[in-house]
Scaffold this active site. Structure first.
Site, short mmCIF file in Angstrom:
data_model
loop_
_atom_site.label_atom_id
_atom_site.label_comp_id
_atom_site.label_asym_id
_atom_site.label_seq_id
_atom_site.Cartn_x
_atom_site.Cartn_y
_atom_site.Cartn_z
N SER A 1 62.56 -22.17 8.47
CA SER A 1 63.11 -21.35 8.56
C SER A 1 62.86 -19.82 8.42
CB SER A 1 64.65 -21.53 7.65
OG SER A 1 65.58 -20.34 8.26
N ASN B 1 69.47 -23.63 8.51
CA ASN B 1 69.90 -22.76 8.28
C ASN B 1 70.82 -21.84 7.46
OD1 ASN B 1 68.56 -20.09 5.98
ND2 ASN B 1 67.07 -22.13 5.36
N CYS C 1 69.76 -16.22 -2.66
CA CYS C 1 70.24 -15.62 -1.59
C CYS C 1 71.40 -14.54 -3.38
CB CYS C 1 71.74 -15.32 -1.09
SG CYS C 1 70.69 -16.49 0.13
N ILE D 1 58.95 -25.28 -1.77
CA ILE D 1 59.57 -23.81 -2.25
C ILE D 1 60.01 -23.23 -1.21
CG2 ILE D 1 58.67 -24.68 -4.22
CD1 ILE D 1 56.86 -23.25 -3.51
N GLY E 1 52.08 -18.46 2.03
CA GLY E 1 51.14 -18.88 2.64
C GLY E 1 50.19 -19.40 1.52
#
Length: 314
Positions: free
Chosen positions: A31, A109, A139, A201, A227
């Site tokens: 997502s 999502n 969030c 994660i 990354g």
């Protein structure tokens, strides 16, 4: 001692199952890295993917954070996009019909400010017929003074319970934040609250500073790091969580080739998500799938799912 069976890559069964959702292969796009698929559809048939996790949705449209909100690092990127999205209703009306044209699983999502918002979105999305709902609990929680749901076990459990109560028969997967002292504590809390799966994660919190202007590179000062650099952290956390809970795991974080995905699966993931690598190479999923096939063939595994949990700790 029996000899290892020699297989060709095309003899490997690449299908997997995640919380009852059967996928043709274990590669999902993460997502926030794939939008709603329109741009990538210009490069390849989206049916090649095991699943598409759409851009994060909120109950109402969001403009996101001010620019600059993306910054490169030597081994990845920082982002503070701020959940820019058209809102759940626009997704159902305009984006879901497009995604449904392809032979792939659609994972929605969602992010909310209150448990009630999560409930409303789950009800809408389950009625619209998505294959799975990924609940992003990293969030701000307005009711808890700005804390993130993903850092407090009791808050994570509360959101999970509400999501499950409104998702009907659609499986609920909870996305875990790595920015915690003990990720297994959160994993156990959401499992106890009824989560069908967990994904991890999410991004690691990071920061870059321009030494000439002495200002942060991102307008919001900090952002989420993703990354190649985060892969070892992801492997460790997937391994910890897989050993702590019984629900299946979708592993992600730094995957750019087959061996990366294999590490996450050996650590305990049933499937993997590719994200940031897609920005550099939109065909990353092909590289990951080919690498997984070759690895399984060399090791005599008839099914890619046989990798899951196969790590041999010292």
């Amino acid at each position: 001692m029996s000899e290892k069976k020699i297989l060709t890559p095309d003899q490997v069964d690449m299908s997997v199952e995640l919380a009852g959702m059967k996928m043709k292969n274990p590669v999902v796009v993460a997502s926030g890295t794939f939008g709603f698929g329109h741009e990538y559809n210009q490069f390849f048939d989206l049916s090649e993917l095991g699943g598409i996790c759409a851009k994060g949705l909120t109950l109402h449209p969001r403009q996101g954070n001010p620019a600059p909100r993306i910054a490169e690092t030597p081994m990845g990127i920082l982002n503070s996009v701020g959940l820019q999205n058209p809102g759940v209703d626009a997704f159902i009306a305009e984006e879901l019909p497009f995604l449904r044209k392809f032979d792939t699983k659609v994972i929605a999502n969602i992010s909310g400010n209150t448990p009630e918002e999560y409930g409303i979105m789950c009800e809408k999305l389950s009625g619209a017929g998505v294959d799975m709902i990924e609940v992003n609990i990293s969030c701000p929680n307005v009711k808890a003074g700005g804390l993130a749901y993903g850092t407090q076990p009791e808050l994570a459990a509360e959101v999970t319970e509400v999501a499950k109560a409104h998702a009907g028969k659609v499986p609920v997967m909870v996305k875990l934040s790595p920015n915690v002292t003990d990720i297994t504590e959160i994993a156990r809390a959401v499992e106890g609250a009824g989560a069908d799966a967990v994904s991890l994660i999410n991004t690691l919190r990071g920061m870059r500073i321009d030494v000439n202007t002495r200002r942060p590179v991102l307008k919001m000062n900090t952002g989420g790091m993703s990354g190649p650099a985060v892969l070892p952290v992801a492997v460790r956390m997937v391994w910890e969580v897989a050993n702590a809970v019984k629900v299946p795991v979708l592993g992600m974080g730094g995957v750019s080739k087959g061996e990366d995905a294999a590490q996450l699966m050996l650590a305990g993931a049933s499937a993997v998500a590719v994200g940031t690598a897609l920005f550099a190479d939109p065909y990353t999923h092909r590289k990951v799938l080919a690498g997984l096939r070759d690895l399984c063939a060399r090791q005599g595994l008839e099914q890619v799912s046989q990798l899951t949990g196969g790590v041999k700790p010292w």
